[in-house]
Design a protein around this motif. Structure first.
Motif, PDB file in Angstrom:
ATOM      1  N   GLU A 225       0.900  -1.439   0.230  1.00 10.70           N
ATOM      2  CA  GLU A 225       0.088  -0.372  -0.178  1.00 10.70           C
ATOM      3  C   GLU A 225       0.721   1.235   0.035  1.00 10.70           C
ATOM      4  O   GLU A 225       2.130   1.556   0.942  1.00 10.70           O
ATOM      5  CB  GLU A 225      -1.201  -0.169   0.999  1.00 10.70           C
ATOM      6  CG  GLU A 225      -1.779  -1.419   1.519  1.00 10.70           C
ATOM      7  CD  GLU A 225      -2.948  -1.028   2.207  1.00 10.70           C
ATOM      8  OE1 GLU A 225      -3.577   0.315   2.888  1.00 10.70           O
ATOM      9  OE2 GLU A 225      -3.804  -1.817   2.313  1.00 10.70           O
ATOM     10  N   SER A 226       0.370   2.299  -0.785  1.00 10.70           N
ATOM     11  CA  SER A 226       1.414   4.023  -0.879  1.00 10.70           C
ATOM     12  C   SER A 226      -0.031   4.454  -0.145  1.00 10.70           C
ATOM     13  O   SER A 226      -0.379   4.569  -1.050  1.00 10.70           O
ATOM     14  CB  SER A 226       2.130   3.851  -1.923  1.00 10.70           C
ATOM     15  OG  SER A 226       2.767   2.928  -2.011  1.00 10.70           O
ATOM     16  N   ILE A 227       0.599   5.968   0.577  1.00  9.77           N
ATOM     17  CA  ILE A 227      -0.656   6.543   1.079  1.00  9.77           C
ATOM     18  C   ILE A 227       0.531   7.660   0.625  1.00  9.77           C
ATOM     19  O   ILE A 227       1.222   8.101   1.069  1.00  9.77           O
ATOM     20  CB  ILE A 227      -0.885   6.521   2.575  1.00  9.77           C
ATOM     21  CG1 ILE A 227      -1.865   5.456   2.714  1.00  9.77           C
ATOM     22  CG2 ILE A 227      -1.416   7.900   3.033  1.00  9.77           C
ATOM     23  CD1 ILE A 227      -1.850   5.079   4.331  1.00  9.77           C
ATOM     24  N   ILE A 228      -0.685   8.829   0.178  1.00  9.22           N
ATOM     25  CA  ILE A 228      -0.330  10.134  -0.647  1.00  9.22           C
ATOM     26  C   ILE A 228       0.158  11.079   1.222  1.00  9.22           C
ATOM     27  O   ILE A 228      -0.729  10.932   2.095  1.00  9.22           O
ATOM     28  CB  ILE A 228      -0.582  10.990  -1.443  1.00  9.22           C
ATOM     29  CG1 ILE A 228      -2.766  11.150  -0.744  1.00  9.22           C
ATOM     30  CG2 ILE A 228      -0.895  10.298  -2.652  1.00  9.22           C
ATOM     31  CD1 ILE A 228      -3.456  12.382  -1.488  1.00  9.22           C
ATOM     32  N   GLY A 229       0.685  11.833   0.224  1.00  8.56           N
ATOM     33  CA  GLY A 229       0.881  13.026   1.874  1.00  8.56           C
ATOM     34  C   GLY A 229       0.557  13.571   2.692  1.00  8.56           C
ATOM     35  O   GLY A 229      -0.909  14.186   2.261  1.00  8.56           O
ATOM     36  N   GLY A 230       0.203  12.980   5.010  1.00 10.07           N
ATOM     37  CA  GLY A 230      -1.121  14.123   5.292  1.00 10.07           C
ATOM     38  C   GLY A 230      -1.915  12.957   5.339  1.00 10.07           C
ATOM     39  O   GLY A 230      -2.919  14.086   6.043  1.00 10.07           O
ATOM     40  N   LYS A 231      -2.143  12.100   4.600  1.00  9.21           N
ATOM     41  CA  LYS A 231      -3.478  11.228   4.227  1.00  9.21           C
ATOM     42  C   LYS A 231      -3.373  10.350   5.334  1.00  9.21           C
ATOM     43  O   LYS A 231      -2.490   9.626   5.365  1.00  9.21           O
ATOM     44  CB  LYS A 231      -3.924  11.302   2.910  1.00  9.21           C
ATOM     45  CG  LYS A 231      -3.824  12.332   1.801  1.00  9.21           C
ATOM     46  CD  LYS A 231      -5.435  13.289   2.826  1.00  9.21           C
ATOM     47  CE  LYS A 231      -5.034  14.925   1.316  1.00  9.21           C
ATOM     48  NZ  LYS A 231      -6.217  15.315   1.649  1.00  9.21           N
ATOM     49  N   ILE A 232      -5.364  10.178   5.679  1.00 14.67           N
ATOM     50  CA  ILE A 232      -5.480   8.774   6.547  1.00 14.67           C
ATOM     51  C   ILE A 232      -6.410   7.725   5.030  1.00 14.67           C
ATOM     52  O   ILE A 232      -7.363   8.401   4.671  1.00 14.67           O
ATOM     53  CB  ILE A 232      -6.159   9.061   7.539  1.00 14.67           C
ATOM     54  CG1 ILE A 232      -5.868   7.753   8.456  1.00 14.67           C
ATOM     55  CG2 ILE A 232      -7.287  10.217   7.350  1.00 14.67           C
ATOM     56  CD1 ILE A 232      -6.276   8.563  10.179  1.00 14.67           C
ATOM     57  N   THR A 233      -5.844   6.313   5.730  1.00 14.73           N
ATOM     58  CA  THR A 233      -6.755   5.295   4.947  1.00 14.73           C
ATOM     59  C   THR A 233      -7.672   4.570   6.617  1.00 14.73           C
ATOM     60  O   THR A 233      -6.298   4.503   7.806  1.00 14.73           O
ATOM     61  CB  THR A 233      -6.020   4.575   4.029  1.00 14.73           C
ATOM     62  OG1 THR A 233      -7.319   3.661   3.292  1.00 14.73           O
ATOM     63  CG2 THR A 233      -5.777   4.365   4.559  1.00 14.73           C
ATOM     64  N   PHE A 234      -8.619   3.805   6.099  1.00 13.81           N
ATOM     65  CA  PHE A 234      -9.023   2.602   6.713  1.00 13.81           C
ATOM     66  C   PHE A 234      -9.362   1.549   6.790  1.00 13.81           C
ATOM     67  O   PHE A 234      -9.776   0.577   5.492  1.00 13.81           O
ATOM     68  CB  PHE A 234     -10.265   3.265   8.088  1.00 13.81           C
ATOM     69  CG  PHE A 234     -10.433   4.737   7.838  1.00 13.81           C
ATOM     70  CD1 PHE A 234     -10.098   4.780   9.548  1.00 13.81           C
ATOM     71  CD2 PHE A 234     -10.496   6.083   7.638  1.00 13.81           C
ATOM     72  CE1 PHE A 234      -9.884   6.448  10.428  1.00 13.81           C
ATOM     73  CE2 PHE A 234     -10.648   6.950   8.302  1.00 13.81           C
ATOM     74  CZ  PHE A 234     -10.068   7.428   9.307  1.00 13.81           C
ATOM     75  N   PHE A 235      -8.570   0.263   7.720  1.00  8.87           N
ATOM     76  CA  PHE A 235      -8.282  -0.567   7.935  1.00  8.87           C
ATOM     77  C   PHE A 235      -9.665  -1.301   8.649  1.00  8.87           C
ATOM     78  O   PHE A 235      -9.818  -1.549  10.014  1.00  8.87           O
ATOM     79  CB  PHE A 235      -7.504  -1.336   7.755  1.00  8.87           C
ATOM     80  CG  PHE A 235      -6.755  -2.784   7.970  1.00  8.87           C
ATOM     81  CD1 PHE A 235      -7.294  -3.593   6.864  1.00  8.87           C
ATOM     82  CD2 PHE A 235      -6.785  -3.278   8.928  1.00  8.87           C
ATOM     83  CE1 PHE A 235      -7.021  -5.479   6.790  1.00  8.87           C
ATOM     84  CE2 PHE A 235      -6.764  -5.209   8.848  1.00  8.87           C
ATOM     85  CZ  PHE A 235      -7.059  -5.801   7.700  1.00  8.87           C
TER      86      PHE A 235
END
Length: 228
Positions: free
Chosen positions: A50-60
Motif C-alpha cells: 500500500e502507498s498513501i499520499i502525503g498527510g492523508k489517512i486510510t482505514f482498514f
C-alpha cells in the motif's frame, strides 16, 4: 531436479485499488478484489502493498481475528487502534492484535511525500501479547537472513535480508509441517528453482529448507514461516 510444491503470486497479477488517497496492490482476495486463484495461504489471508499520499489517512476494517503486521518500506506510518497511536518507521515492524470487525486508521505523517508499506494478516484466536510488546526493530546485515520476529507467543516467524547478486542463503524451517511465504521487496531472486521479481510472492510447503539466490544487487526479501 524435482520442484517442491509451491505457488507463485506474480506482482502484475495482483488486485489494484486506487483512490485519491491510496494505491493498494492485494496478493490475496481483499475487499472488492476477488480471483478464484488468490485464496488465502493457510492462515496468511492478507498481503497488501500500500502507498498513501502525503498527510492523508486510510482505514482498514479487519475481517478476521488476526495479527496484522505492518512493515514500512518508504517513510513511516502512524497507526491508530482502539484509541492508541503507534508510530512505525523504516527499520521497525509493528504487529497488532485485531478482532473481527475492528477498524484501524493508517496515516501518512509526511505532508509532501508518499509512503509505502507492506501489510500481512495472519489468522489467530490467540492474543498473548500487547501491542507495546510487538514493535520490532531491525537492521539489515548484508548477505544474511536476519531473524526479526521469533517469539513463542506468536504463530509465525519473520526474517529478512538484503543481498548482492549471486549471493545464496539456505533457510531451514523449524518443522517440515510448517509453511513458508516469501515476498520480494526489491531486485530478483531464484527461490527453489523459481524466478522471482520485486513484489512477487511465493508460497511453499512440505519442505525442510529453502534455497534462495539473489540475482541482482541490493535484492531484498522477507521470509514468513507459518504454522507454529
Amino acid at each position: 531436479m524435482e520442484l517442491i510444491p509451491g505457488k507463485i503470486y506474480l506482482a502484475d497479477q495482483r488486485g489494484l485499488t486506487e483512490t485519491q488517497v491510496l494505491r493498494r496492490y492485494s496478493t490475496f482476495n481483499f475487499e472488492n478484489y476477488y480471483n478464484e486463484h488468490k485464496e488465502p495461504f493457510g492462515n496468511l489471508f492478507l498481503c497488501n502493498d500500500e502507498s498513501i499520499i502525503g498527510g492523508k489517512i486510510t482505514f482498514f476494517l479487519c475481517k478476521e481475528n488476526s495479527l496484522q503486521v505492518f512493515i514500512p518500506i518508504t517513510g513511516g506510518i502512524d497507526l491508530v487502534a482502539n484509541g492508541k497511536e503507534f508510530a512505525v518507521d523504516t527499520g521497525q515492524i509493528q504487529v497488532l492484535n485485531m478482532g473481527k470487525g475492528e477498524v484501524l486508521g493508517i496515516s501518512n505523517p509526511y505532508q509532501n511525500d508518499m509512503i509505502n508499506y507492506i501489510q500481512f494478516g495472519i489468522k489467530t484466536d490467540m492474543f498473548l501479547m500487547r501491542a507495546s510488546e510487538m514493535l520490532f526493530d531491525f537492521d539489515f546485515e548484508q548477505n544474511h537472513l536476519i531473524e526479526i520476529i521469533a517469539n513463542t507467543k506468536l504463530p509465525f516467524k519473520l526474517s529478512a535480508g538484503i543481498f548482492a547478486g549471486r549471493e545464496e542463503v539456505i533457510y531451514k524451517l523449524q518443522s517440515p509441517n510448517h509453511q513458508l511465504y516469501t515476498f520480494i521487496i526489491d531486485g530478483a531472486f531464484e527461490i527453489e528453482g523459481r524466478l522471482m521479481h520485486a513484489r512477487d510472492g511465493l508460497a511453499l510447503w512440505n519442505i525442510e529448507q529453502v534455497e534462495l539466490e539473489a540475482l541482482s544487487n541490493n535484492a531484498i526479501v522477507f521470509v514468513l514461516e507459518l504454522g507454529f
